[in-house]
Design an enzyme around this catalytic site. Structure first.
Site, mmCIF file in Angstrom:
data_model
loop_
_atom_site.group_PDB
_atom_site.id
_atom_site.type_symbol
_atom_site.label_atom_id
_atom_site.label_comp_id
_atom_site.label_asym_id
_atom_site.label_seq_id
_atom_site.Cartn_x
_atom_site.Cartn_y
_atom_site.Cartn_z
ATOM 1 N N GLU A 397 7.215 10.666 3.824
ATOM 2 C CA GLU A 397 6.309 11.334 2.885
ATOM 3 C C GLU A 397 6.350 12.845 2.982
ATOM 4 O OE1 GLU A 397 4.864 7.156 3.128
ATOM 5 O OE2 GLU A 397 5.522 8.648 4.611
ATOM 6 N N GLN A 419 2.591 5.352 -1.838
ATOM 7 C CA GLN A 419 2.451 3.910 -2.025
ATOM 8 C C GLN A 419 0.992 3.486 -1.836
ATOM 9 O OE1 GLN A 419 4.613 0.805 0.523
ATOM 10 N NE2 GLN A 419 5.916 1.040 -1.314
ATOM 11 N N PHE A 420 0.333 4.096 -0.872
ATOM 12 C CA PHE A 420 -1.114 3.997 -0.685
ATOM 13 C C PHE A 420 -1.607 5.381 -0.296
ATOM 14 C CE2 PHE A 420 0.450 -0.261 0.015
ATOM 15 C CZ PHE A 420 -0.486 -1.061 -0.636
ATOM 16 N N ALA A 421 -2.800 5.726 -0.750
ATOM 17 C CA ALA A 421 -3.341 7.052 -0.440
ATOM 18 C C ALA A 421 -3.404 7.285 1.059
ATOM 19 C CB ALA A 421 -4.730 7.206 -1.061
ATOM 20 N N ASP A 422 -3.614 6.232 1.836
ATOM 21 C CA ASP A 422 -3.670 6.343 3.293
ATOM 22 C C ASP A 422 -2.414 7.008 3.862
ATOM 23 O OD1 ASP A 422 -5.898 3.798 3.887
ATOM 24 O OD2 ASP A 422 -4.710 3.768 2.051
ATOM 25 N N PHE A 423 -1.268 6.738 3.230
ATOM 26 C CA PHE A 423 0.007 7.192 3.784
ATOM 27 C C PHE A 423 0.246 8.688 3.599
ATOM 28 C CE2 PHE A 423 1.915 2.692 2.975
ATOM 29 C CZ PHE A 423 1.041 2.166 3.920
ATOM 30 N N HIS A 464 -4.992 0.624 4.328
ATOM 31 C CA HIS A 464 -4.665 0.518 2.912
ATOM 32 C C HIS A 464 -5.904 0.603 2.029
ATOM 33 C CE1 HIS A 464 -1.253 -1.387 4.972
ATOM 34 N NE2 HIS A 464 -0.516 -1.090 3.917
#
Length: 658
Positions: A397, A419-423, A464
């Protein structure tokens, strides 16, 4: 030292000398000014001039170079007026950062130089993005980016090399191996003989070069630049050199053995090359004296200009206005034809129409091409727009966000799908330190949208399910958008892509396929900073955003006796405080509902703003309702208790009864 001219003309050989001499003489003058307190800091590149000059002279003037602290020779070889460099180092207005950043922390589009940030690593990914833009446009160009041997330990270094290799980008990764990362010697930094050996692990061509031999540097770079322009590919270059002075002058060199300093002093790139030119009768004594006099005169003349410039004056409105690039919102009105679609469809449709509107818009993300993304938002995009513009990325990222910035610098637009905001946490640095600060620092836009599938209530657990908007609303220079309805999502996404500033675009996963709405079929935009008043009433003001808006609506449906203003913020930065204040002045009561945990969230700032600006209108304490102060749990019973849906109903009734 052994010099071989390898067909280099005498004129070029002499020019190489002059271009090395100038930064050396400037540095010697700066060290005097540092001791006099006329500049605040200096990072010396004495002994490393051959690398900067050799690289810069081998490149075309319209090709980007991304230098570091010890690359003064890049700036002088590109013929930046010295008074502007001197003003930059003194924090004067005619420098490149209006006094907002120091030393070499700046870039300039005029001279195709992109300066570093102190975190070092992101500029390697930025070089990838710049080169990618050239590849997409089929321009035969090369991009050169510098790092030190210490910087090669950063994850960004490895991410950037991997992307460049996978995408076959024309980037020259230039490692200046000068012996020490501040005080840490190379044997405590890496465990291989040559850093260039790492190129093999990325399937990348690599070379070790004597960084003190200007003819070797220039001839190798000239050959490689010509080769890469005709056959685009990344190359890893390790320049062996030495740092003759401290990391910066205050550091000193006491940690360096004297015999090592003596050994490298004998390899001085300027003195040895001057002797070679004299022996070859290319540099006469008269010419040497004349050249030095001309440089001394230029330095003194330009220093006088910089010294005579007034100290920069603070203007608060200028400071605030320069955080973002000016954006003239252009309204595209919705057409009358609509269709009932889900939030996920509205985002996909808006993204597709933006791809058609902007033919130099590139989408990047994991699994977004053939697979269409994990939420299928880009399904069919690769067939419609091609792999050049719809790009699967490796799982890296940080380098991807940096590459998006490089695309922007080179005149394109970028959308990055997390892919997910967490990442986004693994790409946090370039978001908050590069994208957010570039315009304020050196007037460079960051035309990047980062799409953030977020939120809980889907049983996805701690990694996630976060709604992490507060990480970014805290950071000046970022815009944060968080729609709750398909109509808003489509129009706001179009505006986000039009906006030349960095935008974090939050999309709640639980709403993707559960919320339907009639949405105009054609392209349209909606303005930032304009909240939506979904319900009107005189009893109480409810402020919310994202999925929490729907929880508030459900509660109001259940309690028809409550007459409330329900405000959907839609954008968090900029924030529509006018609508909030007007409602609070009418109702006298305010409750703020957010899905994020309570402390440090958006609700806290809204509460503080209303207290400061509407205190005399309040008939009750402001109430904030949010999720528990825990990570997001997986089991549904735990997640239901974590989320504030049930607690909101009681809090609303209690406030109404106050």
């Amino acid at each position: 030292m052994r010099y071989q001219n390898k067909g280099i003309s005498e004129a070029v050989q002499l020019s190489l000398y002059v271009n090395m001499l100038k930064p050396r003489m400037i540095e010697e003058k700066m060290l005097i000014l540092l001791r006099q307190g006329k500049i605040s800091k200096w990072f010396s590149g004495i002994g490393q001039e051959a690398i900067s000059v050799g690289v810069a002279m081998a490149m075309n003037e319209d090709e980007y170079i991304l230098p570091m602290h010890r690359n003064l020779g890049v700036f002088t070889t590109r013929k930046i007026p010295l008074y502007r460099l001197f003003a930059q180092w003194q924090g004067k207005a005619s420098g490149f950062t209006k006094g907002r950043d120091r030393s070499f922390h700046f870039g300039t589009q005029e001279y195709k130089i992109v300066g570093m940030i102190s975190h070092l690593g992101p500029q390697l990914g930025v070089a990838d993005g710049i080169a990618l833009a050239d590849v997409i446009r089929k321009r035969k160009k090369v991009t050169a980016v510098f790092t030190g041997e210490g910087g090669t330990s950063e994850g960004d270094f490895h991410e950037a090399l991997n992307i460049a290799s996978v995408w076959n980008l024309p980037v020259l990764f230039c490692i200046e191996n000068n012996g020490y990362g501040l005080s840490t010697p190379t044997n405590e930094q890496y465990n291989c003989e040559h850093l260039a050996d790492r190129g093999a692990g990325y399937g990348m061509e690599s070379y070790v070069i004597d960084g003190n031999n200007i003819l070797e540097v220039y001839s190798m770079m000239d050959r490689l630049c010509k080769s890469v322009r005709s056959k685009p590919r990344p190359i890893l270059l390790e320049f062996k050199t030495f740092r003759m002075r401290g990391h910066e002058e205050a550091s000193g060199t006491k940690y360096v053995p004297q015999d090592l300093l003596d050994q490298w002093a004998a390899k001085d790139p300027l003195e040895n090359y001057a002797e070679y030119l004299r022996n070859a009768e290319i540099l006469t004594e008269e010419a040497e004296v004349r050249i030095k006099k001309e440089i001394i005169h230029e330095i003194d003349e330009h220093l006088q200009i910089a010294f005579e410039e007034e100290v920069i004056q603070n203007n608060e409105s200028v400071e605030l206005n320069d955080v973002f690039k000016r954006f003239e919102y252009e309204e595209y009105r919705p057409n009358k034809e609509t269709k009932k679609i889900r939030l996920v469809d509205a985002i996909s449709e808006g993204l597709k129409q933006s791809m058609k509107t902007h033919d130099e818009l590139v989408i990047m993300g994991q699994d977004i091409a053939d697979y269409g993304g994990v939420f299928k938002i880009t399904d069919g995009f690769m067939e419609a727009f091609g792999k050049e513009r719809v790009r699967n990325t490796p799982i890296c990222e940080s380098a991807v966000v940096s590459a998006a910035m490089g695309l922007s610098i080179n005149g394109m637009k970028a959308v990055v799908e997390m892919q997910f905001a967490d990442f986004v946490s693994t790409g946090f640095n370039p978001v908050v330190n590069y994208l957010a600060k570039s315009h304020y620092r050196w007037n460079e836009k960051a035309d990047v949208v980062i799409r953030m599938p977020c939120g809980g209530d889907v049983g996805a657990g701690p990694f996630h399910s976060q709604t992490n908007e507060a990480w970014f609303t805290k950071t000046p220079g970022l815009k944060v958008v968080y729609p709750a309805f398909p109509y808003d999502a489509k129009g706001l996404l179009a505006t986000a892509i039009n906006d030349p500033n960095p935008v974090l675009f939050f999309e709640h996963k639980a709403l993707y396929r559960s919320i339907y709405q009639e949405v105009p079929t054609a392209y349209y935009t909606l303005p930032f900073g304009k909240a939506a008043l979904l319900r009107e009433g005189n009893d109480i003001t409810i402020v919310s955003y994202g999925a929490a808006v729907h929880w508030a609506l459900d509660t109001l449906h259940k309690h028809t006796e409550l007459e409330a203003d329900l405000i959907d913020l839609r954008t968090l930065a900029p924030l529509d405080t006018d609508t909030i204040y007007a409602s609070v002045r009418k109702t006298g009561k305010l409750i703020i509902l957010q899905e994020d945990t309570l402390f440090g969230g958006v609700a806290s700032d809204i509460s503080a703003l209303v207290m400061e600006n509407c205190f005399e209108y309040l008939d009750a304490p402001i109430k904030r309702v949010a999720s528990l102060e825990t990570p997001v749990p997986f089991a549904k019973t735990l997640e239901n208790n974590y989320l504030p849906k049930a607690r909101f109903e009681q809090a609303l009734l209690d406030l109404q009864a106050y």
